[in-house]
Enzyme design. Structure first.
Site, PDB file in Angstrom:
ATOM      1  N   ASP A   1       0.812  -1.221   0.000  1.00  0.00           N
ATOM      2  CA  ASP A   1       0.000   0.000   0.000  1.00  0.00           C
ATOM      3  C   ASP A   1       0.845   1.271   0.000  1.00  0.00           C
ATOM      4  O   ASP A   1       0.453   2.288   0.572  1.00  0.00           O
ATOM      5  CB  ASP A   1      -0.963   0.022   1.201  1.00  0.00           C
ATOM      6  CG  ASP A   1      -1.883  -1.178   1.212  1.00  0.00           C
ATOM      7  OD1 ASP A   1      -2.277  -1.630   0.127  1.00  0.00           O
ATOM      8  OD2 ASP A   1      -2.200  -1.675   2.315  1.00  0.00           O
TER       9      ASP A   1
ATOM     10  N   GLY B   1       1.572   3.026  -2.595  1.00  0.00           N
ATOM     11  CA  GLY B   1       1.191   3.940  -3.679  1.00  0.00           C
ATOM     12  C   GLY B   1       1.715   3.458  -5.030  1.00  0.00           C
ATOM     13  O   GLY B   1       1.892   4.247  -5.958  1.00  0.00           O
ATOM     14  N   LYS B   2       1.908   2.139  -5.142  1.00  0.00           N
ATOM     15  CA  LYS B   2       2.422   1.566  -6.395  1.00  0.00           C
ATOM     16  C   LYS B   2       1.498   1.867  -7.566  1.00  0.00           C
ATOM     17  O   LYS B   2       1.955   2.233  -8.650  1.00  0.00           O
ATOM     18  CB  LYS B   2       2.585   0.039  -6.252  1.00  0.00           C
ATOM     19  CG  LYS B   2       3.591  -0.373  -5.172  1.00  0.00           C
ATOM     20  CD  LYS B   2       3.636  -1.877  -4.995  1.00  0.00           C
ATOM     21  CE  LYS B   2       2.396  -2.484  -4.392  1.00  0.00           C
ATOM     22  NZ  LYS B   2       2.121  -2.108  -2.985  1.00  0.00           N
TER      23      LYS B   2
ATOM     24  N   GLY C   1      -4.493  -4.303  -3.785  1.00  0.00           N
ATOM     25  CA  GLY C   1      -5.476  -3.240  -4.018  1.00  0.00           C
ATOM     26  C   GLY C   1      -4.704  -2.003  -4.408  1.00  0.00           C
ATOM     27  O   GLY C   1      -4.037  -1.407  -3.574  1.00  0.00           O
ATOM     28  N   HIS C   2      -4.712  -1.659  -5.702  1.00  0.00           N
ATOM     29  CA  HIS C   2      -3.930  -0.527  -6.195  1.00  0.00           C
ATOM     30  C   HIS C   2      -4.875   0.588  -6.625  1.00  0.00           C
ATOM     31  O   HIS C   2      -5.711   0.395  -7.506  1.00  0.00           O
ATOM     32  CB  HIS C   2      -3.048  -0.970  -7.370  1.00  0.00           C
ATOM     33  CG  HIS C   2      -2.051  -2.026  -6.983  1.00  0.00           C
ATOM     34  ND1 HIS C   2      -1.238  -2.656  -7.869  1.00  0.00           N
ATOM     35  CD2 HIS C   2      -1.724  -2.546  -5.765  1.00  0.00           C
ATOM     36  CE1 HIS C   2      -0.461  -3.524  -7.235  1.00  0.00           C
ATOM     37  NE2 HIS C   2      -0.752  -3.480  -5.956  1.00  0.00           N
ATOM     38  N   THR C   3      -4.742   1.734  -5.976  1.00  0.00           N
ATOM     39  CA  THR C   3      -5.652   2.847  -6.242  1.00  0.00           C
ATOM     40  C   THR C   3      -5.025   3.807  -7.242  1.00  0.00           C
ATOM     41  O   THR C   3      -3.879   4.210  -7.086  1.00  0.00           O
ATOM     42  CB  THR C   3      -5.928   3.620  -4.938  1.00  0.00           C
ATOM     43  OG1 THR C   3      -6.127   2.675  -3.896  1.00  0.00           O
ATOM     44  CG2 THR C   3      -7.128   4.525  -5.070  1.00  0.00           C
TER      45      THR C   3
ATOM     46  N   THR D   1      -5.977 -11.517   3.593  1.00  0.00           N
ATOM     47  CA  THR D   1      -7.095 -10.838   2.933  1.00  0.00           C
ATOM     48  C   THR D   1      -8.255 -11.810   2.674  1.00  0.00           C
ATOM     49  O   THR D   1      -9.311 -11.395   2.221  1.00  0.00           O
ATOM     50  CB  THR D   1      -6.637 -10.252   1.584  1.00  0.00           C
ATOM     51  OG1 THR D   1      -6.134 -11.336   0.782  1.00  0.00           O
ATOM     52  CG2 THR D   1      -5.546  -9.211   1.769  1.00  0.00           C
TER      53      THR D   1
ATOM     54  N   GLN E   1       1.832  -6.092  -3.231  1.00  0.00           N
ATOM     55  CA  GLN E   1       2.331  -6.211  -1.845  1.00  0.00           C
ATOM     56  C   GLN E   1       3.639  -5.427  -1.675  1.00  0.00           C
ATOM     57  O   GLN E   1       3.920  -4.538  -2.461  1.00  0.00           O
ATOM     58  CB  GLN E   1       2.525  -7.672  -1.448  1.00  0.00           C
ATOM     59  CG  GLN E   1       1.239  -8.470  -1.286  1.00  0.00           C
ATOM     60  CD  GLN E   1       0.627  -8.915  -2.592  1.00  0.00           C
ATOM     61  OE1 GLN E   1       1.275  -9.496  -3.433  1.00  0.00           O
ATOM     62  NE2 GLN E   1      -0.656  -8.642  -2.780  1.00  0.00           N
TER      63      GLN E   1
ATOM     64  N   GLY F   1     -10.822  -2.964   3.375  1.00  0.00           N
ATOM     65  CA  GLY F   1     -11.389  -1.846   4.134  1.00  0.00           C
ATOM     66  C   GLY F   1     -10.858  -1.751   5.562  1.00  0.00           C
ATOM     67  O   GLY F   1     -11.293  -0.889   6.329  1.00  0.00           O
TER      68      GLY F   1
HETATM   69  P1  GDP Z   1      -0.699   0.356  -3.578  1.00  0.00           P
HETATM   70  O1  GDP Z   1      -1.336  -0.892  -3.079  1.00  0.00           O
HETATM   71  O2  GDP Z   1       0.764   0.385  -3.336  1.00  0.00           O
HETATM   72  O3  GDP Z   1      -1.040   0.684  -4.999  1.00  0.00           O
HETATM   73  O4  GDP Z   1      -1.297   1.540  -2.667  1.00  0.00           O
HETATM   74  P2  GDP Z   1      -2.850   1.744  -2.274  1.00  0.00           P
HETATM   75  O5  GDP Z   1      -3.580   2.211  -3.476  1.00  0.00           O
HETATM   76  O6  GDP Z   1      -3.379   0.547  -1.571  1.00  0.00           O
HETATM   77  O7  GDP Z   1      -2.713   2.881  -1.165  1.00  0.00           O
HETATM   78  C1  GDP Z   1      -2.135   4.113  -1.444  1.00  0.00           C
HETATM   79  C2  GDP Z   1      -3.190   5.203  -1.192  1.00  0.00           C
HETATM   80  O8  GDP Z   1      -2.559   6.474  -1.149  1.00  0.00           O
HETATM   81  C3  GDP Z   1      -4.235   5.321  -2.290  1.00  0.00           C
HETATM   82  O9  GDP Z   1      -5.450   5.680  -1.699  1.00  0.00           O
HETATM   83  C4  GDP Z   1      -3.705   6.445  -3.183  1.00  0.00           C
HETATM   84  O10 GDP Z   1      -4.723   7.115  -3.881  1.00  0.00           O
HETATM   85  C5  GDP Z   1      -3.098   7.330  -2.158  1.00  0.00           C
HETATM   86  N1  GDP Z   1      -1.935   8.118  -2.590  1.00  0.00           N
HETATM   87  C6  GDP Z   1      -0.914   7.758  -3.413  1.00  0.00           C
HETATM   88  N2  GDP Z   1       0.030   8.715  -3.451  1.00  0.00           N
HETATM   89  C7  GDP Z   1      -0.394   9.699  -2.623  1.00  0.00           C
HETATM   90  C8  GDP Z   1       0.174  10.945  -2.198  1.00  0.00           C
HETATM   91  O11 GDP Z   1       1.275  11.333  -2.554  1.00  0.00           O
HETATM   92  N3  GDP Z   1      -0.562  11.669  -1.296  1.00  0.00           N
HETATM   93  C9  GDP Z   1      -1.776  11.264  -0.829  1.00  0.00           C
HETATM   94  N4  GDP Z   1      -2.405  12.045   0.025  1.00  0.00           N
HETATM   95  N5  GDP Z   1      -2.328  10.095  -1.213  1.00  0.00           N
HETATM   96  C10 GDP Z   1      -1.638   9.332  -2.080  1.00  0.00           C
HETATM   97  P1  IMO Z   2      -0.938  -4.152  -2.211  1.00  0.00           P
HETATM   98  O1  IMO Z   2      -0.542  -4.730  -3.556  1.00  0.00           O
HETATM   99  C1  IMO Z   2      -0.927  -4.590   2.136  1.00  0.00           C
HETATM  100  C2  IMO Z   2      -1.063  -8.674   3.706  1.00  0.00           C
HETATM  101  C3  IMO Z   2      -2.310  -9.074   4.460  1.00  0.00           C
HETATM  102  C4  IMO Z   2      -1.712 -10.040   5.478  1.00  0.00           C
HETATM  103  C5  IMO Z   2      -0.631 -10.744   4.656  1.00  0.00           C
HETATM  104  C6  IMO Z   2      -1.048 -12.090   4.072  1.00  0.00           C
HETATM  105  O2  IMO Z   2      -2.212  -3.400  -2.233  1.00  0.00           O
HETATM  106  O3  IMO Z   2       0.201  -3.424  -1.601  1.00  0.00           O
HETATM  107  P2  IMO Z   2      -2.605 -12.751   2.001  1.00  0.00           P
HETATM  108  O4  IMO Z   2      -4.055 -12.499   1.749  1.00  0.00           O
HETATM  109  O5  IMO Z   2      -1.698 -12.176   0.955  1.00  0.00           O
HETATM  110  O6  IMO Z   2      -2.287 -14.187   2.293  1.00  0.00           O
HETATM  111  O7  IMO Z   2      -2.291 -11.952   3.390  1.00  0.00           O
HETATM  112  O8  IMO Z   2      -0.295  -9.859   3.601  1.00  0.00           O
HETATM  113  N1  IMO Z   2      -1.292  -8.150   2.347  1.00  0.00           N
HETATM  114  C7  IMO Z   2      -1.202  -6.845   2.014  1.00  0.00           C
HETATM  115  N2  IMO Z   2      -0.978  -5.760   2.789  1.00  0.00           N
HETATM  116  N3  IMO Z   2      -1.069  -4.458   0.792  1.00  0.00           N
HETATM  117  C8  IMO Z   2      -1.261  -5.544   0.007  1.00  0.00           C
HETATM  118  O9  IMO Z   2      -1.261  -5.480  -1.341  1.00  0.00           O
HETATM  119  C9  IMO Z   2      -1.377  -6.809   0.622  1.00  0.00           C
HETATM  120  N4  IMO Z   2      -1.598  -8.064   0.157  1.00  0.00           N
HETATM  121  C10 IMO Z   2      -1.523  -8.876   1.230  1.00  0.00           C
HETATM  122  O10 IMO Z   2      -2.922  -7.965   5.094  1.00  0.00           O
HETATM  123  O11 IMO Z   2      -1.074  -9.333   6.498  1.00  0.00           O
HETATM  124 MG    MG Z   3      -2.860  -1.521  -1.795  1.00  0.00          MG
END
Ligand code: GDP
Ligand code: IMO
Ligand code: MG
Length: 427
Positions: A13, A15-16, A40-42, A128, A223, A301
């Protein structure tokens, strides 16, 4: 720099998705090589938010090919739900291709994932629940089913029913759960097989040819490095390899194929699920980071655990990935703090630890050693160049570079594409 691996430097998470989407505007191909719908990539474009799980984040760019590689745990139901959602939003998904070697997530994988977590009780990992661990366990046990198995409908149906019967024995006898209806599962998967057939490719060939032709290819990590099965905080990890070594195997390409390795790194640290977290803040400061960063999981969530930047973690991640540059994300979240802390090492009794250790009990008993910097106390979300950033923010960036030994090549000050500051060419 035609090929770049985009890895998560921390526990996911980071911000990939945002950075992949930004760079994908110049990319010919985006490749996912590991993980599955646990990701979950936003991506935020023009104020609209897209949550991607299995489909590579390059899909929002119409000229990019998107590859679901052989190392992905491929859940066809989750995949088609996502494709349907994207199409309903007017996104063209015709350039998404799925590896014939990818292993299938089957309904009993999710059942077993959830039941096994329940059985672990307080010792649960906090997965998850998407069936990722059991799918990869079947792969390692050499009983998994692959996308290529779907081509022969009759043979696939027989294999699938046999696997459901075996899994039912485990579900009923070990976990006391409800068995699955093998005929219903076979019928459901026959439908997916027909729909998937036109998208299936030997994707390793596509990736190889793109790299050989000098095209811009991005490898999208899911991840984070500290969730790696071998190198992360085992057993509180995922079951794949979210590091560059894993990208090579999981996309079927040579290990020397990445000209840049960009470590996507939060300006602080978060973690979802259980496991050690040395810089975790369980106080008001942690709550403030969570509120300002909207730190709630994209997939489940769940509220994310929050803490200060952990330099031991990011330094370790740079070492195991061969990171050539960092992308420092969510820097704007720190706008309001009087002072900001960065962990440079851990203290364990009299010992100073600089290299991330294997032993979780040692981690749990470690204290962070902090360097404290003054905050900038200014809204930086409108900054569009490095020069515009306040001096304190520049000092923070310099401290991250010094502690990790890696240059910060990208700074992100908000979720949208425009809120991205590039310090030189990345792709
Ligand atoms: P990922 O799994 O690595 O793709 O990251 P997620 O999408 O799960 O979580 C990153 C969150 O940070 C998302 O809600 C993005 O929209 C948000 N985000 C990414 N870069 C920035 C930033 O520079 N500032 C803020 N405020 N939010 C960001
Ligand atoms: P992104 O790509 C954050 C965590 C789970 C748990 C552990 C094992 O959005 O960064 P799993 O369901 O993979 O067997 O769970 O890994 N986990 C993540 N945490 N971001 C993710 O993906 C994750 N994918 C799995 O919360 O601790
Ligand atoms: Mg994520």
């Amino acid at each position: 720099m035609p090929t770049a691996a985009i890895i998560g430097s921390q526990w996911g998470d980071e911000g990939k998705g945002k950075i992949i989407d930004c760079l994908a505007q110049r990319a010919d191909m985006v490749v996912r090589s590991q993980g599955g719908s646990n990701a979950g990539h936003t991506v935020v474009i023009g104020g609209k938010k897209y949550a991607l799980h299995l489909v590579p984040s390059g899909v929002l760019n119409p000229r990019t090919d998107n590859i679901v590689g052989n190392g992905v745990a491929f859940d066809p139901k989750a995949f088609f739900d996502e494709i349907d959602g994207l199409e309903a939003d007017g996104i063209d998904t015709s350039r998404v291709y799925v590896s014939d070697r990818a292993h299938l997530v089957l309904p009993f994988h999710q059942t077993i994932d959830k039941l096994s977590e329940l059985q672990k009780g307080a010792a649960s990992i906090g997965t998850t629940g998407k069936g990722i661990g059991p799918c990869y366990a079947d792969k390692a046990s050499r009983v998994g089913l692959r996308v290529c198995d779907m081509a022969d409908e009759t043979a696939f149906s027989a294999k699938l029913k046999a696997r459901v019967a075996e899994a039912n024995a485990l579900i009923e006898k070990i976990y006391g759960g409800e068995p699955l209806d093998a005929d219903a599962v076979a019928a459901e998967y026959a439908g997916y097989a027909r729909r998937l057939a036109p998208m299936v490719r030997d994707t390793g060939v596509l990736v190889y040819e793109a790299v050989r032709a000098g095209k811009n290819v991005l490898f999208e990590g899911a991840q984070g490095s500290l969730l790696d099965l071998d190198l992360g905080t085992y057993p509180y990890v995922t079951s794949s390899h979210p590091v560059t070594g894993g990208f090579a195997v999981g996309s079927g390409i040579g290990a020397g194929s990445f000209s840049e390795v960009i470590g996507i790194t939060k300006a602080y640290t978060t973690r979802v699920g259980a496991g050690p977290f040395v810089t975790e803040l369980t106080d008001r400061t942690g709550d403030l980071i969570r509120e300002r960063g909207h730190e709630y999981g994209t997939t489940t969530g769940r509220a994310r655990r929050c803490g200060w930047f952990d330099g031991v973690v990011v330094r370790y991640s740079a070492r195991i990935n061969g990171t050539t540059g960092l992308s420092l994300m969510l820097l704007d979240v720190l706008d309001k703090f009087d002072e900001i802390k960065l962990c440079t090492a851990y203290r364990h009794g009299k010992e100073i630890i600089e290299h991330f250790p294997a032993d979780l009990s040692l981690l749990e008993a470690s204290e962070p050693i902090y360097r404290v910097l003054p905050g900038w106390k200014r809204d930086i979300s409108g900054c569009r160049s490095y020069e515009e950033l306040p001096a304190e923010a520049k000092a923070y960036i310099a401290a991250v570079e010094e502690i990790t030994g890696v240059p910060v090549k990208i700074v992100s000050v908000g979720p949208s594409r425009e809120q991205t500051i590039f310090r030189g060419e990345v792709l």
